[in-house]
Design an enzyme around this catalytic site. Sequence first.
Site, PDB file in Angstrom:
ATOM      1  N   GLY A 156       0.859  -1.195   0.000  1.00 34.74           N
ATOM      2  CA  GLY A 156       0.000   0.000   0.000  1.00 34.74           C
ATOM      3  C   GLY A 156       0.888   1.235   0.000  1.00 34.74           C
ATOM      4  O   GLY A 156       2.012   1.212  -0.500  1.00 34.74           O
ATOM      5  N   ARG A 178      -2.416  -8.762  -1.424  1.00 32.90           N
ATOM      6  CA  ARG A 178      -3.466  -9.444  -0.680  1.00 32.90           C
ATOM      7  C   ARG A 178      -3.923 -10.741  -1.356  1.00 32.90           C
ATOM      8  O   ARG A 178      -4.327 -11.673  -0.705  1.00 32.90           O
ATOM      9  CB  ARG A 178      -4.649  -8.467  -0.598  1.00 32.90           C
ATOM     10  CG  ARG A 178      -5.614  -8.741   0.473  1.00 32.90           C
ATOM     11  CD  ARG A 178      -6.743  -7.738   0.453  1.00 32.90           C
ATOM     12  NE  ARG A 178      -6.505  -6.628  -0.475  1.00 32.90           N
ATOM     13  CZ  ARG A 178      -7.028  -5.432  -0.340  1.00 32.90           C
ATOM     14  NH1 ARG A 178      -7.795  -5.155   0.664  1.00 32.90           N
ATOM     15  NH2 ARG A 178      -6.805  -4.482  -1.224  1.00 32.90           N
ATOM     16  N   ARG A 228       1.060  -3.912  12.607  1.00 33.28           N
ATOM     17  CA  ARG A 228       0.369  -4.216  13.859  1.00 33.28           C
ATOM     18  C   ARG A 228       0.921  -5.522  14.401  1.00 33.28           C
ATOM     19  O   ARG A 228       1.110  -6.480  13.635  1.00 33.28           O
ATOM     20  CB  ARG A 228      -1.144  -4.358  13.637  1.00 33.28           C
ATOM     21  CG  ARG A 228      -1.885  -3.049  13.403  1.00 33.28           C
ATOM     22  CD  ARG A 228      -1.934  -2.162  14.643  1.00 33.28           C
ATOM     23  NE  ARG A 228      -2.681  -0.926  14.416  1.00 33.28           N
ATOM     24  CZ  ARG A 228      -2.139   0.214  13.979  1.00 33.28           C
ATOM     25  NH1 ARG A 228      -0.854   0.291  13.705  1.00 33.28           N
ATOM     26  NH2 ARG A 228      -2.902   1.284  13.820  1.00 33.28           N
ATOM     27  N   GLU A 257       0.141  -4.799  23.042  1.00 31.21           N
ATOM     28  CA  GLU A 257       0.729  -3.531  23.500  1.00 31.21           C
ATOM     29  C   GLU A 257      -0.051  -2.983  24.681  1.00 31.21           C
ATOM     30  O   GLU A 257      -1.282  -3.114  24.691  1.00 31.21           O
ATOM     31  CB  GLU A 257       0.729  -2.529  22.341  1.00 31.21           C
ATOM     32  CG  GLU A 257       1.709  -2.943  21.270  1.00 31.21           C
ATOM     33  CD  GLU A 257       1.722  -1.998  20.078  1.00 31.21           C
ATOM     34  OE1 GLU A 257       1.208  -0.868  20.182  1.00 31.21           O
ATOM     35  OE2 GLU A 257       2.266  -2.398  19.053  1.00 31.21           O
ATOM     36  N   HIS A 275       6.352   1.342  19.279  1.00 30.40           N
ATOM     37  CA  HIS A 275       5.323   1.829  18.344  1.00 30.40           C
ATOM     38  C   HIS A 275       5.498   3.315  18.013  1.00 30.40           C
ATOM     39  O   HIS A 275       4.641   4.149  18.344  1.00 30.40           O
ATOM     40  CB  HIS A 275       3.913   1.550  18.887  1.00 30.40           C
ATOM     41  CG  HIS A 275       2.876   1.482  17.797  1.00 30.40           C
ATOM     42  ND1 HIS A 275       1.748   0.714  17.874  1.00 30.40           N
ATOM     43  CD2 HIS A 275       2.803   2.101  16.584  1.00 30.40           C
ATOM     44  CE1 HIS A 275       1.013   0.864  16.769  1.00 30.40           C
ATOM     45  NE2 HIS A 275       1.646   1.709  15.975  1.00 30.40           N
ATOM     46  N   GLY A 277       6.448   4.378  14.750  1.00 31.45           N
ATOM     47  CA  GLY A 277       6.562   4.505  13.286  1.00 31.45           C
ATOM     48  C   GLY A 277       6.228   5.893  12.766  1.00 31.45           C
ATOM     49  O   GLY A 277       6.941   6.441  11.921  1.00 31.45           O
TER      50      GLY A 277
END
Length: 312
Positions: A156, A178, A228, A257, A275, A277
């Site tokens: 993506g 996908r 994720r 998390e 986390h 990013g």
Amino acid sequence: MSVPGTRPRIVLTHPLLPEVVRDELEPHAEVRVARSRAALLRELPRADGLITLLSDRVDEALLARAPRLRALANYAVGFDNIDLEACHRRGIRVANTPGVLDRSTAELTLTLLLACARRVPEGEATCRADRFAGWAPDHLLGLELKGRRALIVGPGRIGTETGRLFRAIGLRVETLGRNASATEIRRKLAHAQILSLHCPLTPSTRHWLNAERLALLPADAIVLNTTRGPVVDERALVNALRNRTIFAAGLDVFEREPRIPAALRRLPNCVLLPHVGSATREARNAMARLAIRGVLGLLGGKRIPNEVRFRA
Ligand code: GLV
Ligand code: GLV
């Protein structure tokens, strides 16, 4: 619905970036910040709009407390924390923050790759513990990356930007979309010296990287996860790292998390980040603006490019 002439009430589960909220949201809305669950439950009955974080679970139980709610913006590109069907059923429109964090997340993925390849945390820990015993020919040998094969899972916006950065350092980049067949997945994993995950978390990507697929990777593979945590079976990854069937992993996200399993924290061949990013001034600022414009646009009944639609 807000009465014409009155300002909508918008509840935030975090103050976000206060200057942006002051400049972009306060002129147009009554703003309430509800940081605890209890405060949120108190504010929801009068909320017209809501801005949530990826760590807020937006489910039927929460929406049932918000009879006036018409619009919700998630301060994130991912929206696996939101029950879209429940929102749809209640006529609540949803926005996210795509596009503005692609570069920051791709840069963090590259950071993890370089840190894994050159064993940066081990070297850093050696220096901080004052255990640097002098230059040695065989100390902390890593991998040179030029010419290695990288596989981007989920090409993506973020995956594509990451591929661009990977090519710039001389990697040979392939992608896995996908609709890849089982045969294509197996063939590409067997060549993937760098495996970088960028697919969203959905029921079909949960534990996508499992023990069976990890076993297909070459022994010098580096696994990177900036999407994720649950996309990876964390237990299987710990085993692969412990048994050295792969070289290293760079993780910015975790299955539960903020919990990071002790087994992972004890391993030397992984790089762990909390986390972050999209954690640049540029990305977070743009995300705040996009979330605010999203919730205001949806409350005003407008079409906006960053609306997340429910697909049955
Ligand atoms: C961060 O993880 C995001 O989805 O924006
Ligand atoms: C993330 O949602 C992306 O666009 O890659």
